[in-house]
Design a protein around this motif. Structure first.
Motif, PDB file in Angstrom:
ATOM      1  N   ASP A 134       0.706  -1.128  -0.095  1.00  0.00           N
ATOM      2  CA  ASP A 134       0.099  -0.110  -0.241  1.00  0.00           C
ATOM      3  C   ASP A 134       0.752   1.352   0.179  1.00  0.00           C
ATOM      4  OD1 ASP A 134      -2.154  -1.505  -0.071  1.00  0.00           O
ATOM      5  OD2 ASP A 134      -2.472  -1.419   2.227  1.00  0.00           O
ATOM      6  N   THR A 135       2.116   1.042  -0.021  1.00  0.00           N
ATOM      7  CA  THR A 135       2.913   2.321   0.049  1.00  0.00           C
ATOM      8  C   THR A 135       3.914   2.366  -0.982  1.00  0.00           C
ATOM      9  OG1 THR A 135       2.906   2.015   2.552  1.00  0.00           O
ATOM     10  CG2 THR A 135       4.300   3.640   1.912  1.00  0.00           C
ATOM     11  N   PRO A 136       3.304   2.653  -2.224  1.00  0.00           N
ATOM     12  CA  PRO A 136       4.209   2.635  -3.409  1.00  0.00           C
ATOM     13  C   PRO A 136       5.381   3.645  -3.333  1.00  0.00           C
ATOM     14  CG  PRO A 136       2.180   3.395  -4.001  1.00  0.00           C
ATOM     15  CD  PRO A 136       2.080   2.959  -2.335  1.00  0.00           C
ATOM     16  N   SER A 137       5.373   5.094  -2.382  1.00  0.00           N
ATOM     17  CA  SER A 137       6.241   5.878  -2.169  1.00  0.00           C
ATOM     18  C   SER A 137       7.616   5.269  -1.825  1.00  0.00           C
ATOM     19  CB  SER A 137       5.678   7.028  -1.489  1.00  0.00           C
ATOM     20  OG  SER A 137       5.456   6.315  -0.238  1.00  0.00           O
ATOM     21  N   LEU A 138       7.396   3.966  -1.073  1.00  0.00           N
ATOM     22  CA  LEU A 138       8.481   3.648  -0.623  1.00  0.00           C
ATOM     23  C   LEU A 138       9.405   2.994  -1.639  1.00  0.00           C
ATOM     24  CD1 LEU A 138       9.294   2.743   2.276  1.00  0.00           C
ATOM     25  CD2 LEU A 138       8.356   0.501   2.019  1.00  0.00           C
ATOM     26  N   PHE A 139       8.760   2.383  -2.738  1.00  0.00           N
ATOM     27  CA  PHE A 139       9.648   1.904  -3.959  1.00  0.00           C
ATOM     28  C   PHE A 139      10.102   3.164  -4.681  1.00  0.00           C
ATOM     29  CE2 PHE A 139       6.920  -1.554  -2.603  1.00  0.00           C
ATOM     30  CZ  PHE A 139       7.902  -2.585  -2.361  1.00  0.00           C
ATOM     31  N   GLN A 140       9.175   4.189  -4.755  1.00  0.00           N
ATOM     32  CA  GLN A 140       9.480   5.442  -5.776  1.00  0.00           C
ATOM     33  C   GLN A 140      10.958   5.809  -5.109  1.00  0.00           C
ATOM     34  OE1 GLN A 140       5.944   7.695  -5.742  1.00  0.00           O
ATOM     35  NE2 GLN A 140       5.074   6.100  -7.323  1.00  0.00           N
ATOM     36  N   MET A 141      10.801   5.964  -3.629  1.00  0.00           N
ATOM     37  CA  MET A 141      12.053   6.573  -2.931  1.00  0.00           C
ATOM     38  C   MET A 141      13.377   5.393  -3.355  1.00  0.00           C
ATOM     39  SD  MET A 141      12.279   7.494   0.870  1.00  0.00           S
ATOM     40  CE  MET A 141      13.599   7.926   1.958  1.00  0.00           C
ATOM     41  N   ILE A 142      13.212   4.123  -3.210  1.00  0.00           N
ATOM     42  CA  ILE A 142      14.303   3.376  -3.622  1.00  0.00           C
ATOM     43  C   ILE A 142      14.887   3.393  -4.956  1.00  0.00           C
ATOM     44  CG2 ILE A 142      14.912   0.861  -3.532  1.00  0.00           C
ATOM     45  CD1 ILE A 142      12.472   0.527  -1.418  1.00  0.00           C
ATOM     46  N   THR A 143      13.701   3.341  -5.774  1.00  0.00           N
ATOM     47  CA  THR A 143      14.274   3.539  -7.295  1.00  0.00           C
ATOM     48  C   THR A 143      15.075   5.006  -7.425  1.00  0.00           C
ATOM     49  OG1 THR A 143      11.930   2.792  -7.609  1.00  0.00           O
ATOM     50  CG2 THR A 143      13.190   3.396  -9.496  1.00  0.00           C
ATOM     51  N   SER A 144      14.482   6.218  -6.782  1.00  0.00           N
ATOM     52  CA  SER A 144      15.049   7.406  -6.978  1.00  0.00           C
ATOM     53  C   SER A 144      16.410   7.376  -6.432  1.00  0.00           C
ATOM     54  CB  SER A 144      14.314   8.452  -6.060  1.00  0.00           C
ATOM     55  OG  SER A 144      12.863   8.557  -6.736  1.00  0.00           O
ATOM     56  N   GLN A 145      16.590   6.492  -5.163  1.00  0.00           N
ATOM     57  CA  GLN A 145      17.976   6.342  -4.588  1.00  0.00           C
ATOM     58  C   GLN A 145      18.857   5.626  -5.400  1.00  0.00           C
ATOM     59  OE1 GLN A 145      17.688   5.490  -0.507  1.00  0.00           O
ATOM     60  NE2 GLN A 145      16.984   7.413   0.131  1.00  0.00           N
ATOM     61  N   ASN A 146      18.121   4.347  -5.951  1.00  0.00           N
ATOM     62  CA  ASN A 146      19.220   3.558  -6.800  1.00  0.00           C
ATOM     63  C   ASN A 146      19.560   4.498  -8.015  1.00  0.00           C
ATOM     64  OD1 ASN A 146      19.244   1.159  -5.635  1.00  0.00           O
ATOM     65  ND2 ASN A 146      17.313   0.470  -6.523  1.00  0.00           N
ATOM     66  N   ARG A 147      18.625   5.130  -8.540  1.00  0.00           N
ATOM     67  CA  ARG A 147      19.016   5.808  -9.838  1.00  0.00           C
ATOM     68  C   ARG A 147      20.050   6.840  -9.379  1.00  0.00           C
ATOM     69  NH1 ARG A 147      13.860   8.034 -12.712  1.00  0.00           N
ATOM     70  NH2 ARG A 147      15.380   8.940 -13.951  1.00  0.00           N
ATOM     71  N   ALA A 148      20.038   7.610  -8.415  1.00  0.00           N
ATOM     72  CA  ALA A 148      20.937   8.666  -7.844  1.00  0.00           C
ATOM     73  C   ALA A 148      22.286   7.674  -7.789  1.00  0.00           C
ATOM     74  CB  ALA A 148      20.526   9.462  -6.628  1.00  0.00           C
ATOM     75  N   THR A 149      22.451   6.855  -7.239  1.00  0.00           N
ATOM     76  CA  THR A 149      23.483   5.950  -6.978  1.00  0.00           C
ATOM     77  C   THR A 149      24.205   5.702  -8.253  1.00  0.00           C
ATOM     78  OG1 THR A 149      22.703   5.174  -5.016  1.00  0.00           O
ATOM     79  CG2 THR A 149      24.632   4.075  -5.658  1.00  0.00           C
ATOM     80  N   LYS A 150      23.351   5.329  -9.108  1.00  0.00           N
ATOM     81  CA  LYS A 150      24.046   4.820 -10.383  1.00  0.00           C
ATOM     82  C   LYS A 150      24.315   5.859 -10.967  1.00  0.00           C
ATOM     83  CE  LYS A 150      21.317   0.451 -10.728  1.00  0.00           C
ATOM     84  NZ  LYS A 150      20.321  -0.238 -11.893  1.00  0.00           N
ATOM     85  N   MET A 151      23.900   7.123 -11.092  1.00  0.00           N
ATOM     86  CA  MET A 151      24.388   8.354 -11.733  1.00  0.00           C
ATOM     87  C   MET A 151      25.393   8.657 -11.156  1.00  0.00           C
ATOM     88  SD  MET A 151      22.381  11.656 -12.489  1.00  0.00           S
ATOM     89  CE  MET A 151      20.937  10.896 -13.561  1.00  0.00           C
ATOM     90  N   LEU A 152      25.745   8.622  -9.800  1.00  0.00           N
ATOM     91  CA  LEU A 152      27.121   8.808  -9.319  1.00  0.00           C
ATOM     92  C   LEU A 152      28.063   8.141  -9.911  1.00  0.00           C
ATOM     93  CD1 LEU A 152      26.431   9.525  -5.638  1.00  0.00           C
ATOM     94  CD2 LEU A 152      26.318  11.379  -7.478  1.00  0.00           C
ATOM     95  N   GLY A 153      27.744   6.819 -10.203  1.00  0.00           N
ATOM     96  CA  GLY A 153      28.708   5.903 -10.812  1.00  0.00           C
ATOM     97  C   GLY A 153      29.290   6.512 -11.968  1.00  0.00           C
ATOM     98  N   TYR A 154      28.384   6.892 -12.858  1.00  0.00           N
ATOM     99  CA  TYR A 154      28.738   7.425 -14.053  1.00  0.00           C
ATOM    100  C   TYR A 154      29.701   8.600 -13.998  1.00  0.00           C
ATOM    101  CZ  TYR A 154      28.434   9.388 -18.682  1.00  0.00           C
ATOM    102  OH  TYR A 154      28.945   9.807 -19.898  1.00  0.00           O
ATOM    103  N   LEU A 155      29.267   9.697 -13.074  1.00  0.00           N
ATOM    104  CA  LEU A 155      29.976  10.712 -13.048  1.00  0.00           C
ATOM    105  C   LEU A 155      31.289  10.410 -12.267  1.00  0.00           C
ATOM    106  CD1 LEU A 155      27.010  12.923 -11.603  1.00  0.00           C
ATOM    107  CD2 LEU A 155      28.069  13.177 -13.757  1.00  0.00           C
ATOM    108  N   ALA A 156      31.421   9.511 -11.441  1.00  0.00           N
ATOM    109  CA  ALA A 156      32.709   9.225 -10.753  1.00  0.00           C
ATOM    110  C   ALA A 156      33.597   8.514 -11.885  1.00  0.00           C
ATOM    111  CB  ALA A 156      32.476   8.065  -9.867  1.00  0.00           C
ATOM    112  N   ASP A 157      33.198   7.704 -12.682  1.00  0.00           N
ATOM    113  CA  ASP A 157      33.774   6.892 -13.900  1.00  0.00           C
ATOM    114  C   ASP A 157      34.328   8.063 -14.842  1.00  0.00           C
ATOM    115  OD1 ASP A 157      34.824   4.462 -15.062  1.00  0.00           O
ATOM    116  OD2 ASP A 157      33.688   5.360 -16.669  1.00  0.00           O
TER     117      ASP A 157
END
Ligand code: 3PY
Ligand code: ZN
Length: 643
Positions: free
Chosen positions: A24-47
């Motif tokens: 019942d709490t999709p925002s939980l997943f959205q938050m996870i997704t956004s955090q995953n996306r942010a982490t992955k993007m940092l991976g690109y910028l770091a590379d």
């Protein structure tokens, strides 16, 4: 991140949690997704910071280091600024098409007293000048303003050709997402794509049902008009594309490719040849006739002669002419075409025009002024071009650095995009001094192959053979003599086998037999007839099992067109997430310590990223730690140092 999101969720913290809480709490997943996306993007910028850009073809970094300014456009009659966000989008030719269908649309274009313009800036212009590297975000930023400024345009050529594979291969973007987003922003101007007949948007033939499937997806996702060509003007091959567009309900622009200067005496492709192809295309049935001058060898006089002859025979036929400005005569040729009765001509935004691209829109409007109406307002064209002038700086690292027109194109006949590409490759290999030799050898390679119509993929065949000859120091005689022994490029053997269709006048013999030897067969029928139809359901199942349930029909189409490219694109997405939201200057240029980047990853979600420090290289692992601040929190990313 899941645990963190759970623990910081307010409902969960107050202990008010029940068994379906997580569902019942999709925002939980959205938050996870956004955090995953942010982490992955940092991976690109770091590379990028540690290893530099990995984007193929990039030399240096963008010359524009700021957010590009979106020009304010003004109503040409009142001079008042147009509030693009809060003004209803004006009606355009797309409304005619949607309300009245392809036949009436075509008829109304034909009845228009003047010549309309297709703006190629979003496809062929950057394919020809900037190695097809313009990203979705930069098209999308100007799309709403374009819907107003070019409201009277016949179409925006924005998809297909090389943009499809380059999107995935080098920009790590989904070409379908590009199409859908642009479509949503521009509902009033027809979208046009370039389809390579039975080759789809690939380099050799696919099974017929793959073309049907691809075209249906393209139509459903936003393409209105399909310019369909076959690189050899092989009508059986062309028909595969035409039929696919008809089935999908799109506007068919069946095209004859114009190769070489027909005014020169003794040419294989002369007026008689073109008129014969046009007759056959008309007999097959098309909405528009496309005349595709991919190298820019259609001189003004030839345009007049050819179009006048077609017009005399087919007074009701809607004619759309495409050219490149390689020789510097594009404006004159399109003016001649308009005066001879063309209904639509192609041009590009001024800063994205000229040389191997299309001629400039404003120059064409100026040439036609007082004589021929175009449906466009030059003040708006110029205002919108202020954006493209900035893009030219942003993408400066993909410039081939052409210095002027190349009127020798009437001899070597190299298509616009390929001319830039070959020059760029010659410079990269330090063979700039061999440029003249490359062009000379291209002519010889074309002769060896029987003087073919040269456009993707046959232009690549000629180019590959020319480069093979230059790098192996082979003369024309050597190729004839050693045909059975040399290890020719695959594209050359594909062509000789018949995988790209049959050239006018047949294959060159005995060279074909000698080159193919026992390695390859000789196809005697259209390649599609020998290919096993695609089983879309089983491909979809396979992709879903590999990549999860988000796989769409358009992903299936991407995979069928380019299986390997699709796989490596998915790998890249898995590693770095959706990079299409990253502004181009951050995508191409390593950030500096202390620099703060603002990235809108989705509507209402902005990341503020700051590069804090780059760690020492670890002697054990060869990695470095890169430290960022992400929305105020410290994050570190470990990157392999490949330098
Ligand atoms: C393409 O096929 O990509 C072309 O631009 C041909 O002109
Ligand atoms: Zn072109």
């Amino acid at each position: 991140p899941f645990l963190l999101a759970l623990l910081t969720n307010e409902t969960f913290i107050v202990g008010n949690c029940w068994t379906t809480f997580i569902d019942d709490t999709p925002s939980l997943f959205q938050m996870i997704t956004s955090q995953n996306r942010a982490t992955k993007m940092l991976g690109y910028l770091a590379d990028l910071v540690v290893n530099g850009s990995s984007i193929k073809g990039q030399v240096g970094v963008p010359k524009l280091d700021d957010e590009a300014e979106i020009p304010v456009i003004h109503d040409p009659k009142t001079g008042i600024a147009i509030d693009v966000e809060n003004t209803p989008i004006p009606r355009g030719w797309r409304q005619v098409l949607l309300e009245e269908g392809p036949e009436v649309f075509t008829k109304k274009v034909r009845e228009f007293k003047g010549t309309l313009i297709t703006d190629t800036t979003w496809r062929d212009a950057h394919q020809s000048l900037l190695a097809t590297r313009v990203r979705t975000i930069d098209l999308l930023n100007i799309a709403p303003t374009t819907a107003f400024a070019l409201n009277g345009a016949f179409s925006l050529e924005c998809w297909g050709g090389a943009t499809f594979d380059v999107c995935m291969r080098f920009l790590y973007e989904d070409p379908w997402a590009r199409l859908k987003k642009l479509r949503a922003a521009v509902p009033n101007i027809p979208f046009q794509m370039l389809l390579r007949g039975a080759n789809g948007v690939a380099y050799s033939s696919l099974p017929d049902n793959a073309i049907d499937h691809f075209v249906k997806e393209a139509k459903d996702n936003g393409v209105d008009i399909f310019r369909v060509f076959d690189a050899l003007n092989d009508l059986d091959q062309l028909k595969v594309g035409i039929d696919a567009v008809k089935k999908a309900g799109g506007v068919v622009e069946a095209t004859v490719c114009y190769s070489g200067d027909m005014l020169q005496p003794g040419k294989k492709y002369n007026l008689e040849y073109y008129l014969d192809v046009v007759d056959k295309i008309v007999a097959m049935g098309t909405h528009f006739l496309g005349l595709k001058d991919m190298a820019g060898t259609l001189k003004p006089k030839a345009a007049t002669i050819l179009i006048t002859a077609i017009r005399a025979k087919y007074p009701d036929l809607a004619i759309h002419v495409h050219t490149h400005d390689s020789a510097g005569t594009g404006v004159a040729s399109m003016t001649a075409a308009a005066k001879a009765g063309a209904d639509v001509v192609d041009a590009a935004s001024n800063s994205m025009s000229g040389m191997t691209s299309q001629p400039s829109i404003s120059a064409i409007l100026a040439s036609l002024e007082g004589d021929i109406e175009t449906g466009l307002e030059d003040s708006l064209v110029r205002e919108i071009d202020n954006y493209w002038a900035q893009m030219r700086l942003l993408y400066s690292c993909f410039e081939a650095d052409l210095k002027g027109p190349d009127p020798e194109v009437y001899q070597h006949e190299i298509p616009g995009g390929q001319l830039t590409n070959l020059l760029f490759q010659a410079q990269q290999l330090g063979l700039g001094s061999k440029w003249v030799q490359t062009k000379e050898t291209y002519k010889i390679a074309n002769k060896l192959l029987g003087d073919v119509v040269k456009v993707t993929p046959t232009s690549k065949v000629v180019g590959d053979l020319a480069q093979f000859m230059v790098s192996n120091n082979l003369s024309e005689e050597d190729v004839y003599k050693l045909a059975g022994e040399l290890d020719f490029p695959d594209s050359v053997l594909d062509f000789m086998e018949g995988l790209m269709g049959t050239p006018y006048g047949g294959f060159p013999e005995p060279l074909r037999t000698n080159m193919l030897g026992t390695k390859r067969q000789k196809l005697s029928s259209r390649p599609g007839l020998n290919l096993t139809p695609v089983d879309f359901d089983s491909i979809k199942q396979e992709l879903v099992s590999r990549y999860g349930p988000t796989i769409k029909e358009s992903d299936v189409a991407s995979y069928v067109m380019y299986p390997k490219v699709f796989e490596s694109y998915k790998k890249q997405v898995e590693k770095y997430g959706i990079l299409s939201v990253l502004p181009t200057r951050y995508f191409l240029k390593p950030c500096r310590i202390g620099q703060e980047l603002t990235v809108d990853i989705e509507q209402g979600k902005t990341l503020i990223i700051k590069l804090l420090a780059i760690g020492e290289i670890s002697q054990q692992t060869g990695t470095r730690e890169v430290f960022f601040e992400l929305n105020g929190e410290m994050r570190s990313v470990t990157v392999d140092d490949k330098t």
